[in-house]
Design a protein around this motif. Structure first.
Motif, PDB file in Angstrom:
ATOM      1  N   PRO A   1       1.011  -1.120  -0.026  1.00 15.99           N
ATOM      2  CA  PRO A   1      -0.405   0.228   0.130  1.00 15.99           C
ATOM      3  C   PRO A   1       0.770   0.752   0.025  1.00 15.99           C
ATOM      4  CG  PRO A   1      -0.554  -1.406   1.492  1.00 15.99           C
ATOM      5  CD  PRO A   1       0.651  -2.314   1.042  1.00 15.99           C
ATOM      6  N   MET A   2       0.152   2.231  -0.807  1.00 18.39           N
ATOM      7  CA  MET A   2       1.207   3.911  -0.985  1.00 18.39           C
ATOM      8  C   MET A   2       0.548   5.183  -1.021  1.00 18.39           C
ATOM      9  SD  MET A   2       3.042   3.496  -4.826  1.00 18.39           S
ATOM     10  CE  MET A   2       3.289   4.690  -5.479  1.00 18.39           C
ATOM     11  N   LEU A   3       0.527   5.592  -1.419  1.00 19.62           N
ATOM     12  CA  LEU A   3      -0.107   7.085  -1.130  1.00 19.62           C
ATOM     13  C   LEU A   3       1.052   7.599  -2.441  1.00 19.62           C
ATOM     14  CD1 LEU A   3      -0.119   7.349   1.740  1.00 19.62           C
ATOM     15  CD2 LEU A   3      -0.392   9.155   1.516  1.00 19.62           C
ATOM     16  N   LEU A   4      -0.275   8.102  -3.262  1.00 24.39           N
ATOM     17  CA  LEU A   4      -0.416   8.509  -4.167  1.00 24.39           C
ATOM     18  C   LEU A   4       0.384  10.417  -4.257  1.00 24.39           C
ATOM     19  CD1 LEU A   4      -3.174   6.958  -6.234  1.00 24.39           C
ATOM     20  CD2 LEU A   4      -0.296   6.396  -6.485  1.00 24.39           C
ATOM     21  N   GLY A   5       0.643  10.764  -5.294  1.00 23.42           N
ATOM     22  CA  GLY A   5       0.305  12.333  -5.583  1.00 23.42           C
ATOM     23  C   GLY A   5       2.290  12.746  -4.945  1.00 23.42           C
ATOM     24  N   HIS A   6       2.507  13.115  -5.730  1.00 23.63           N
ATOM     25  CA  HIS A   6       3.693  14.598  -5.980  1.00 23.63           C
ATOM     26  C   HIS A   6       4.090  15.903  -6.300  1.00 23.63           C
ATOM     27  CE1 HIS A   6       3.915  12.501  -9.793  1.00 23.63           C
ATOM     28  NE2 HIS A   6       5.193  13.509 -10.241  1.00 23.63           N
ATOM     29  N   GLU A   7       2.794  16.272  -6.564  1.00 20.10           N
ATOM     30  CA  GLU A   7       2.342  17.824  -7.310  1.00 20.10           C
ATOM     31  C   GLU A   7       2.224  18.445  -6.010  1.00 20.10           C
ATOM     32  OE1 GLU A   7       0.340  18.101 -10.589  1.00 20.10           O
ATOM     33  OE2 GLU A   7       2.462  16.501 -11.828  1.00 20.10           O
ATOM     34  N   CYS A   8       2.745  19.237  -4.817  1.00 17.55           N
ATOM     35  CA  CYS A   8       2.314  19.498  -3.813  1.00 17.55           C
ATOM     36  C   CYS A   8       2.387  20.958  -3.343  1.00 17.55           C
ATOM     37  CB  CYS A   8       2.913  18.470  -2.589  1.00 17.55           C
ATOM     38  SG  CYS A   8       3.170  16.748  -3.021  1.00 17.55           S
ATOM     39  N   SER A   9       1.995  21.153  -2.658  1.00 19.14           N
ATOM     40  CA  SER A   9       2.482  22.235  -1.749  1.00 19.14           C
ATOM     41  C   SER A   9       1.629  22.598  -0.691  1.00 19.14           C
ATOM     42  CB  SER A   9       1.475  24.167  -2.558  1.00 19.14           C
ATOM     43  OG  SER A   9      -0.235  23.615  -2.373  1.00 19.14           O
ATOM     44  N   ALA A  10       2.132  23.482   0.999  1.00 21.95           N
ATOM     45  CA  ALA A  10       1.309  23.244   1.967  1.00 21.95           C
ATOM     46  C   ALA A  10       2.256  24.164   2.974  1.00 21.95           C
ATOM     47  CB  ALA A  10       2.048  21.876   2.236  1.00 21.95           C
ATOM     48  N   THR A  11       1.466  23.817   3.845  1.00 22.55           N
ATOM     49  CA  THR A  11       1.886  25.200   5.055  1.00 22.55           C
ATOM     50  C   THR A  11       2.137  23.851   6.107  1.00 22.55           C
ATOM     51  OG1 THR A  11      -0.261  26.393   4.337  1.00 22.55           O
ATOM     52  CG2 THR A  11       1.089  26.500   6.947  1.00 22.55           C
ATOM     53  N   VAL A  12       3.342  24.644   6.800  1.00 25.52           N
ATOM     54  CA  VAL A  12       3.933  24.252   7.454  1.00 25.52           C
ATOM     55  C   VAL A  12       3.348  23.853   9.158  1.00 25.52           C
ATOM     56  CG1 VAL A  12       6.578  24.119   8.831  1.00 25.52           C
ATOM     57  CG2 VAL A  12       6.713  24.838   6.375  1.00 25.52           C
ATOM     58  N   THR A  13       3.935  22.899   9.845  1.00 25.90           N
ATOM     59  CA  THR A  13       2.593  23.157  11.034  1.00 25.90           C
ATOM     60  C   THR A  13       3.372  22.874  12.262  1.00 25.90           C
ATOM     61  OG1 THR A  13       1.877  20.570  10.501  1.00 25.90           O
ATOM     62  CG2 THR A  13       0.665  22.924  10.515  1.00 25.90           C
ATOM     63  N   LYS A  14       4.866  22.212  12.228  1.00 27.38           N
ATOM     64  CA  LYS A  14       5.433  21.860  12.652  1.00 27.38           C
ATOM     65  C   LYS A  14       7.381  21.843  12.070  1.00 27.38           C
ATOM     66  CE  LYS A  14       3.015  19.239  16.521  1.00 27.38           C
ATOM     67  NZ  LYS A  14       2.910  17.862  16.942  1.00 27.38           N
ATOM     68  N   VAL A  15       8.627  21.676  12.969  1.00 22.93           N
ATOM     69  CA  VAL A  15       9.714  21.967  12.942  1.00 22.93           C
ATOM     70  C   VAL A  15      10.154  20.650  13.059  1.00 22.93           C
ATOM     71  CG1 VAL A  15       9.853  23.469  10.914  1.00 22.93           C
ATOM     72  CG2 VAL A  15      10.470  23.856  13.822  1.00 22.93           C
ATOM     73  N   GLY A  16      11.357  19.765  13.039  1.00 20.79           N
ATOM     74  CA  GLY A  16      12.391  18.993  13.896  1.00 20.79           C
ATOM     75  C   GLY A  16      13.333  19.150  13.960  1.00 20.79           C
ATOM     76  N   ASP A  17      14.108  18.969  14.893  1.00 19.61           N
ATOM     77  CA  ASP A  17      15.574  19.663  14.729  1.00 19.61           C
ATOM     78  C   ASP A  17      16.152  19.353  14.146  1.00 19.61           C
ATOM     79  OD1 ASP A  17      14.759  19.909  18.032  1.00 19.61           O
ATOM     80  OD2 ASP A  17      15.831  16.898  17.741  1.00 19.61           O
ATOM     81  N   GLY A  18      17.082  20.153  14.449  1.00 25.06           N
ATOM     82  CA  GLY A  18      17.819  21.219  13.459  1.00 25.06           C
ATOM     83  C   GLY A  18      17.357  21.982  11.749  1.00 25.06           C
ATOM     84  N   VAL A  19      16.166  21.940  12.021  1.00 23.90           N
ATOM     85  CA  VAL A  19      15.645  22.752  10.426  1.00 23.90           C
ATOM     86  C   VAL A  19      15.692  24.663  11.006  1.00 23.90           C
ATOM     87  CG1 VAL A  19      13.565  23.344   9.789  1.00 23.90           C
ATOM     88  CG2 VAL A  19      13.929  20.872  10.463  1.00 23.90           C
TER      89      VAL A  19
END
Length: 355
Positions: A62-80
């Motif tokens: 099972p896999m998700l489709l979709g690779h033409e994307c835009s978004a809003t940042v909701t969290k950032v990980g360490d070192g970002v």
């Protein structure tokens, strides 16, 4: 923030389902994204219908489709450090690479043998409410670039990279084979690079009409019974001379042959389209004309350039979107894309309150 992650999961060929999945936390160097717009690519439809593209990319889990994307940042990980702010509007380059191999170290990371690419088996895509991605492949959008335009940077990047591979420059006459989304993006890119004229060919008169409205200098309908040599002569007549550069975006054997016959002696022929695993070339013409044939695979370092070109008005990709659906209507969106109507089908992944 929603506590659910509605996602479009492909379980096997023709079995695409909307399911709820956990919302992942960002790891080191990653950002968590609330997905906004995701465009449907022809490869997404192919995986949905066939469960594979050739023998190399086969859906085995099972896999998700979709690779033409835009978004809003909701969290950032360490070192970002970039993008560094929750709430940043971003476009997503759907890569992840090893950063250690010769291809990565020489700046050709699209050829990395360990490349991760969204919605390409075995790697999952991002057609969901939330997604986690490497921060260095996420780019901030200016206020005057919409989320839809941000999602369209992916197909536009294919066209930009092809034009770079072709060493296309001011004054060139250009032939683009295929008036699908990638061919249209190649045409828009060629014009932005300074092409004097761009001729787009296709077997569909409706698509050619759309290409003309989008800005193609010339269009040429390929009709049944025509030979590649006959069409090549019409291309030269239409452009006023043989094209200096040809960009093949259809994957059709006819267009591959056309590219060789049409391209000016000493010119460059770039192949983008993925058609049959094996195609033939008219070798005598190829050699006698000293045409350089180059492959063009995805893109390298195009996202910021594409963002800037859209922001300053040099390229207008907005008209490519002809159909819009919500994430909840993903199956209807894929049926529309499969039908071939319109050009680009866009899915809105944001959760909207019911009225």
């Amino acid at each position: 923030m929603s506590d659910t992650n509605l996602s479009a999961v492909l379980f096997k060929a023709k079995d695409l389902q909307l399911v709820e999945r956990p919302i992942c936390e960002p790891g080191k160097g990653e950002v968590q994204l609330c997905m906004q717009k995701v465009g449907i690519c022809g490869s997404d439809v192919h995986y949905w219908q066939e469960g594979r593209i050739g023998d190399r990319f086969v859906v085995q889990a099972p896999m998700l489709l979709g690779h033409e994307c835009s978004a809003t940042v909701t969290k950032v990980g360490d070192g970002v450090t970039h993008p560094k702010s929750v709430g940043d509007r971003v476009a997503i380059e759907p890569h992840g690479v090893c950063r250690k191999c010769d291809a990565c170290k020489t700046g050709r990371y699209n050829l990395c043998p360990d490349v991760f690419f969204l919605a390409t088996p075995p790697d999952s895509g991002a057609l969901a409410r939330y997604h986690v991605h490497g921060a260095d492949f996420v780019f901030k959008l200016p206020d005057n670039v919409s989320f839809e335009e941000g999602a369209l940077i992916e197909p536009l990047s294919v066209g930009l990279h092809a034009c770079r591979r072709a060493r296309l420059s001011m004054g060139h006459r250009v032939l683009v084979c295929g008036a699908g989304p990638i061919g249209l993006c190649a045409m828009l890119s060629a014009k932005a690079f300074g092409a004097a004229a761009v001729c787009v060919t296709d077997i569909d008169s409706g698509r050619l009409e759309f290409a003309k409205k989008l800005g193609a200098s010339h269009t040429l309908l390929i009709e049944k019974g025509q030979t590649e040599e006959q069409v090549a002569a019409k291309v030269a007549e239409t452009l006023g001379a043989a094209p200096d550069r040809t960009i093949e975006c259809s994957g059709a054997q006819f267009s591959v042959n056309l590219g060789v016959y049409a391209t000016k002696p000493g010119g460059v022929f770039v192949i983008v389209g993925h058609g049959p695993s094996k195609v033939e070339f008219p070798v005598v013409s190829l050699v006698a004309k000293e045409i350089a044939i180059l492959g063009s695979f995805r893109y390298i370092n195009t996202w910021q350039t594409a963002i800037d070109m859209i922001s300053c008005g040099k390229i207008n990709v907005a008209p490519l979107v002809t159909h819009r659906f919500t994430l909840e209507d993903t199956l209807a969106a894929f049926e529309t894309a499969r039908s071939g109507v319109g050009v680009k089908v866009m899915i809105d992944c944001a959760k909207h309150e019911k009225k």
